[in-house]
Design a protein around this motif. Structure first.
Motif, short mmCIF file in Angstrom:
data_model
loop_
_atom_site.label_atom_id
_atom_site.label_comp_id
_atom_site.label_asym_id
_atom_site.label_seq_id
_atom_site.Cartn_x
_atom_site.Cartn_y
_atom_site.Cartn_z
N SER A 11 0.84 -1.19 0.00
CA SER A 11 0.00 0.00 0.00
C SER A 11 0.88 1.24 0.00
N VAL A 12 0.59 2.14 -0.91
CA VAL A 12 1.35 3.39 -1.01
C VAL A 12 0.38 4.53 -1.28
N GLN A 13 0.85 5.73 -1.04
CA GLN A 13 0.07 6.90 -1.38
C GLN A 13 0.32 7.29 -2.83
N PRO A 43 -10.98 -5.13 -8.99
CA PRO A 43 -12.29 -5.76 -8.74
C PRO A 43 -13.34 -5.29 -9.74
N GLY A 44 -14.03 -6.26 -10.32
CA GLY A 44 -15.09 -5.95 -11.26
C GLY A 44 -14.62 -5.58 -12.65
N LYS A 45 -13.33 -5.66 -12.88
CA LYS A 45 -12.78 -5.30 -14.19
C LYS A 45 -12.06 -6.48 -14.80
N ASP A 92 -4.26 2.73 -10.33
CA ASP A 92 -3.33 1.60 -10.50
C ASP A 92 -3.61 0.49 -9.48
N THR A 93 -4.52 0.75 -8.56
CA THR A 93 -4.86 -0.25 -7.57
C THR A 93 -5.43 -1.50 -8.23
N VAL A 124 -1.54 -4.47 -5.11
CA VAL A 124 -1.05 -3.10 -5.05
C VAL A 124 -2.24 -2.19 -4.77
N THR A 125 -2.11 -1.39 -3.72
CA THR A 125 -3.16 -0.46 -3.35
C THR A 125 -2.59 0.94 -3.26
#
Length: 128
Positions: A11-13, A43-45, A92-93, A124-125
């Protein structure tokens, strides 16, 4: 048969960087038989191609959405593929997957159907 193991997600900003790694369990002489790619799925893509390259070097291929921000590279001595991700955005998540194919006709393809082997993915979040 090849096994792929990804790592490096987190997880990054927004604006931050991450480097993903993908280790392939193949004999070194087999490494050059493969073309490699990075894909992601939110999700959903649908799963989308991000970057692709031949293990032996040469040109690379990137999705328009990541050009200038992401770089695909490899360390042939370690049978490892990398994805350096800079200037990350919330969009990019996704879960990021490493993939490999052996049919050279599709080398550097960004189409998931062309790939034969897949890793388990690394998340990656990117937060805003």
């Amino acid at each position: 048969q090849v096994q792929l193991v990804e790592s490096g997600g987190g997880s990054v900003q927004a604006g931050g960087s991450l480097r993903l790694s993908c280790v392939a369990s193949v004999y070194t002489y087999s490494w050059y038989s493969y073309c490699m790619g990075w894909f992601r799925q939110a999700p959903g893509k649908e799963r989308e191609g991000v970057a692709a390259a031949y293990t032996g070097g040469g040109s690379t291929n990137y999705a328009d959405s990541v050009k200038g921000r992401f770089t695909i590279s490899q360390d042939n001595a370690k049978n490892t593929l990398y994805l350096q991700m800079n200037s990350l955005k919330p969009e990019d998540t996704a879960m990021y997957y490493c993939a490999a194919l052996r049919d050279g006709r599709y080398c550097r393809s960004l189409h998931s159907v062309d790939y034969n082997y897949w890793g388990q993915g690394t998340q990656v979040t990117v937060s805003s």
